[in-house]
Structure formats: structure tokens, C-alpha cells
Motif scaffolding. Structure first.
Motif: not given
Length: 280
Positions: A176-181, A199-201, A205-207
């Protein structure tokens, strides 16, 4: 000339993109960000961030206009500024250490009186690496070694190119990968553009990667892997947010201390659950 430039740029601790951009600017004299991206092969999503870093370091200047243009300082000014940057970085490091010296000594001096078996869990709380390629290398390692989850707190994830392969490997292994921007309102125009492209990428590519936004400007950022509330696993890389210091003059703390990682993850989880919103 190429060998001399490469040797000098390595002393500046520039990223590969920053070194390429500065060298090309020294050859061109003055140009726009899109033209520089085309000349160097630097992705357009990253060129503004690269130029911002070079301007913050004092190696180039921004010429206002539509479009803005970028021009290098004279080579002699760049070498003088490089020395000054290193001096400032050392002075800031010394001041930071002196500011916490008394509390650090008070907290850890009693450890010397403990039994050696009690001491082991607190040994090697962290070690320090430079921000840039060394910290990106550690981040790649965290993704590669992760078994269950990776949590990233970042402004715009501008270093995605350097960790993409390792992150894809983690996702393929069902990590699991979570990214907080940081919310775009708190970013510069160039960083907003960069973040939107990233974010679009990620979406394309990483849905499977979860991305959320936070409005609070936080004092730290970094990556945590496999935190555990039983304090038996976890690694992390953390750095203090210092806007006035360019990235290539900062340092990051790498830790394999499970308690330390668990504490930061609890903070991350509270932010993720209660103070963030889904990315648009």
C-alpha cells in the motif's frame, strides 16, 4: 571544459537536472524555461522546480516578463556564492545543534548508566544523509524493502522520477502506498504546475496509489515504510522543512528505530484521517 564543469558542479551537490540546467544556461546566456527544457531534455513538469532551486541557491537570476527568462550569474559570482552557501549551511547546522544541545544532553546522558541490554534498542536512532541523490537513494530503498505499506509526506512529489521504478515494484508486490501532498494554494506557481502534472501522472500510471491533500504547512516531510504499533518493524527518512535553505544544502535523517517510525506514522495517520481531503 566539460570535465572542469562536471567537477565543479559535483562540489555544489546539485542534482543531475540542476547541473544540466546550470551548464546549459552558462552556455546559452539567457533563455526561457520551455526552451531550456527542450535543450537539456529535462521534463517540462520539473524544469520550473529545477530553476527555482538554482535561483534560491543564487546561481541564476530570474528576468521578469512574459515569459520569464533565466540567466546565470557570472562564473566567478557562482563560485563565490557556492562557498557562501556552504558557510551558511554550516552556520545553520551549528545553530540548530546549539539550540537543542542542553535538552539533548539532559535526555541522553542518563542512558550511560543503564544496563547494556536496555541500551541496545535506542542505539543508532538515525544517521544523516544529504538531500538530493543520497536521500532519493534512501527513499528508493524504503520502497524496495517495504513489505506492507509506504507513507509519503511531500509538497509536490517532485522527485517522483528518481523513485518511480522502486515505487512501481512496491505497488506490484501489493504494498500500500499513500501520498499526502501540500494543497496547491500553498505552492508557488511553478510548483503548482509541477504538482498538477505529477498528480495526473499518478492517476494514470499508479491508480493504486492513494493521494490526498492537506492545507496545513507542516514542519517536516519524508517517507515511512512498514510502521508497526508493536514497535517491531519500520524504517523512515525525514527532513525538516527549511524554505530559506535550498534542498541541496539540507540533510535528512534516516532511521530504522521502530518506535521512532511508529510515532511519526501516528502523526501521519491523524493528518491523513482528519485533516486531509482527496486529490481532485
Amino acid at each position: 571544459m566539460a570535465d572542469t564543469g562536471e567537477a565543479f558542479f559535483s562540489l555544489l551537490d546539485l542534482t543531475e537536472y540542476e547541473a544540466d540546467a546550470l551548464e546549459e544556461l552558462l552556455l546559452l546566456g539567457r533563455t526561457t524555461a520551455p526552451d531550456l527544457a527542450e535543450a537539456t531534455g529535462i521534463p517540462k513538469a520539473r524544469i520550473y522546480g529545477v530553476l527555482d532551486s538554482l535561483a534560491e541557491a543564487g546561481y541564476i537570476q530570474v528576468i521578469p516578463g512574459r515569459p520569464k527568462r533565466y540567466q546565470p550569474h557570472e562564473p566567478a559570482e557562482i563560485t563565490d556564492r557556492a562557498v557562501e552557501n556552504q558557510r551558511h549551511a554550516y552556520e545553520r547546522f551549528r545553530e540548530d545543534v546549539e539550540a537543542i544541545e542542553d535538552s539533548f544532553v539532559d535526555a541522553y546522558a542518563p542512558v550511560r548508566d543503564r544496563d547494556i541490554d536496555e541500551l541496545r534498542p535506542t542505539e543508532d536512532l538515525f544517521h544523516v544523509v544529504d538531500v538530493g541523490e543520497p536521500s532519493e537513494r534512501e527513499t528508493r530503498r524504503l520502497f524496495r524493502n517495504a513489505e506492507t505499506a509506504v507513507y509519503t509526506l511531500t509538497k509536490s512529489f517532485g522527485y517522483i522520477d528518481s523513485v518511480e521504478v522502486a515505487m512501481r515494484d512496491a505497488v506490484d508486490r501489493d504494498v500500500d502506498v499513500d501520498v499526502l501532498m501540500l494543497a496547491p494554494d500553498h505552492l508557488s506557481e511553478s510548483n503548482r504546475e509541477q504538482q498538477a502534472a505529477i498528480r495526473e501522472r499518478l492517476l494514470e500510471e499508479f491508480p493504486g496509489v492513494s493521494v490526498r491533500m492537506i492545507d496545513r504547512v507542516l514542519p517536516w516531510r519524508g517517507t515511512l515504510a512498514d510502521p508497526s504499533m508493536s514497535y517491531d518493524s519500520g524504517e523512515g527518512l525525514l527532513l525538516v522543512e527549511q524554505e530559506e535553505i535550498p534542498n541541496h544544502h539540507r540533510q535528512a535523517a534516516v532511521t530504522e528505530n521502530p518506535s521512532f517510525v511508529a510515532g511519526f506514522w501516528q502523526y501521519f495517520d491523524l493528518l491523513w484521517t482528519h485533516e486531509s481531503r482527496p486529490a481532485e
